[in-house]
Every structure is written in structure tokens, then in C-alpha cells.
Design a protein around this motif. Sequence first.
Motif, PDB file in Angstrom:
ATOM      1  N   PRO A  14       0.825  -1.210   0.000  1.00  0.00           N
ATOM      2  CA  PRO A  14       0.000   0.000   0.000  1.00  0.00           C
ATOM      3  C   PRO A  14       0.858   1.257   0.000  1.00  0.00           C
ATOM      4  O   PRO A  14       1.862   1.339   0.708  1.00  0.00           O
ATOM      5  N   GLY A  15       0.439   2.216  -0.806  1.00  0.00           N
ATOM      6  CA  GLY A  15       1.200   3.444  -0.961  1.00  0.00           C
ATOM      7  C   GLY A  15       2.242   3.393  -2.046  1.00  0.00           C
ATOM      8  O   GLY A  15       2.819   4.433  -2.404  1.00  0.00           O
ATOM      9  N   GLY A  16       2.485   2.227  -2.589  1.00  0.00           N
ATOM     10  CA  GLY A  16       3.478   2.059  -3.625  1.00  0.00           C
ATOM     11  C   GLY A  16       2.957   2.408  -5.003  1.00  0.00           C
ATOM     12  O   GLY A  16       1.819   2.846  -5.169  1.00  0.00           O
ATOM     13  N   SER A  17       3.810   2.190  -5.990  1.00  0.00           N
ATOM     14  CA  SER A  17       3.492   2.529  -7.371  1.00  0.00           C
ATOM     15  C   SER A  17       3.760   1.345  -8.277  1.00  0.00           C
ATOM     16  O   SER A  17       4.582   0.480  -7.983  1.00  0.00           O
ATOM     17  N   LEU A  18       3.065   1.350  -9.395  1.00  0.00           N
ATOM     18  CA  LEU A  18       3.220   0.303 -10.383  1.00  0.00           C
ATOM     19  C   LEU A  18       2.810   0.858 -11.739  1.00  0.00           C
ATOM     20  O   LEU A  18       1.871   1.662 -11.821  1.00  0.00           O
ATOM     21  N   THR A  19       3.494   0.429 -12.782  1.00  0.00           N
ATOM     22  CA  THR A  19       3.164   0.861 -14.132  1.00  0.00           C
ATOM     23  C   THR A  19       2.786  -0.336 -14.983  1.00  0.00           C
ATOM     24  O   THR A  19       3.545  -1.309 -15.072  1.00  0.00           O
ATOM     25  N   LEU A  20       1.630  -0.266 -15.593  1.00  0.00           N
ATOM     26  CA  LEU A  20       1.162  -1.308 -16.483  1.00  0.00           C
ATOM     27  C   LEU A  20       1.328  -0.870 -17.929  1.00  0.00           C
ATOM     28  O   LEU A  20       1.246   0.314 -18.246  1.00  0.00           O
ATOM     29  N   SER A  21       1.545  -1.834 -18.791  1.00  0.00           N
ATOM     30  CA  SER A  21       1.709  -1.570 -20.209  1.00  0.00           C
ATOM     31  C   SER A  21       0.685  -2.351 -21.009  1.00  0.00           C
ATOM     32  O   SER A  21       0.370  -3.496 -20.690  1.00  0.00           O
ATOM     33  N   CYS A  22       0.181  -1.717 -22.029  1.00  0.00           N
ATOM     34  CA  CYS A  22      -0.754  -2.348 -22.959  1.00  0.00           C
ATOM     35  C   CYS A  22      -0.169  -2.222 -24.352  1.00  0.00           C
ATOM     36  O   CYS A  22      -0.153  -1.126 -24.929  1.00  0.00           O
ATOM     37  N   ALA A  23       0.321  -3.325 -24.881  1.00  0.00           N
ATOM     38  CA  ALA A  23       0.936  -3.332 -26.197  1.00  0.00           C
ATOM     39  C   ALA A  23      -0.075  -3.757 -27.253  1.00  0.00           C
ATOM     40  O   ALA A  23      -0.784  -4.748 -27.076  1.00  0.00           O
ATOM     41  N   ALA A  24      -0.129  -3.011 -28.329  1.00  0.00           N
ATOM     42  CA  ALA A  24      -1.027  -3.320 -29.428  1.00  0.00           C
ATOM     43  C   ALA A  24      -0.254  -3.961 -30.568  1.00  0.00           C
ATOM     44  O   ALA A  24       0.819  -3.489 -30.954  1.00  0.00           O
ATOM     45  N   LEU A  25      -0.807  -5.028 -31.085  1.00  0.00           N
ATOM     46  CA  LEU A  25      -0.231  -5.716 -32.233  1.00  0.00           C
ATOM     47  C   LEU A  25      -1.249  -5.740 -33.358  1.00  0.00           C
ATOM     48  O   LEU A  25      -2.401  -6.092 -33.144  1.00  0.00           O
TER      49      LEU A  25
END
Length: 123
Positions: A14-25
Motif C-alpha cells: 500500500p502506498g506504492g506505485s506500479l506501471t502497467l503496459s498495454c501493447a497493441a499488435l
Amino acid sequence: QARLVESGGGLVQPGGSLTLSCAALGFAVDNYAIGWFRQAPGKDREEISCLSRRVAFITYADSVKGRFTVTRDNAKNRVFLQMNSLKPEDTGVYSCAADYIYDTNRCSVADLWGQGTRVTVSS
């Protein structure tokens, strides 16, 4: 063959960060509305953000507004979800989706989906 692939999920405190990626093909992300959705166990899927075509409009759900930021990198043909100040209630499977077939520039009718990436916020 057009498809979307999510990545970047994992365990965060909790309180942390995360980055998600969505790659399109197979298609250019800049040409379609792209949305981020999440679904927690036992709950309905929630639309948490939407980027309209050419990022003319960006919307966020109230539950994530001010904490999450969506960006589009046309050179990499990816859409990112930067998540900050994460809370346990942010736990769920996150998916990206495009209004690809209908092509109405609305995330609410997205018809091309990735398989999702799991985010767990826990101490």
C-alpha cells in the motif's frame, strides 16, 4: 491479427506505485479509443480510464482520479497506466481494451481485449 497484451502487474505494498503496459499488435493505438478496466474478485468489471482517439479526451473513474495516469506512446504503440498511492482496494485483474471493431471512439463498447495482468496491493 489484432490483439492487445498487458504486462507489468505484480505485488506492491500500500502506498506504492506500479506501471502497467498495454501493447497493441496489428493496429495503431492512436487510431482507436483505448480503455483500462479492472475486476476485483467477486466484483463487476470497472472502467477506470479511457483515452479517446488521438487522446482528445481522457477520463478517469472517481476511484482512481488523482492517483492513476494514462499515457500513450505512439512510437512504441503502447498505452501505459501509471498507478500511484496504491490501496488494497486497487487489487484486481487489469485489462486494456480497444473500441476496434465498432470504432465509435467509446471505451464503453470496447470489443478487443487483452488477457489481463494481476495487481495485488498488500502488506
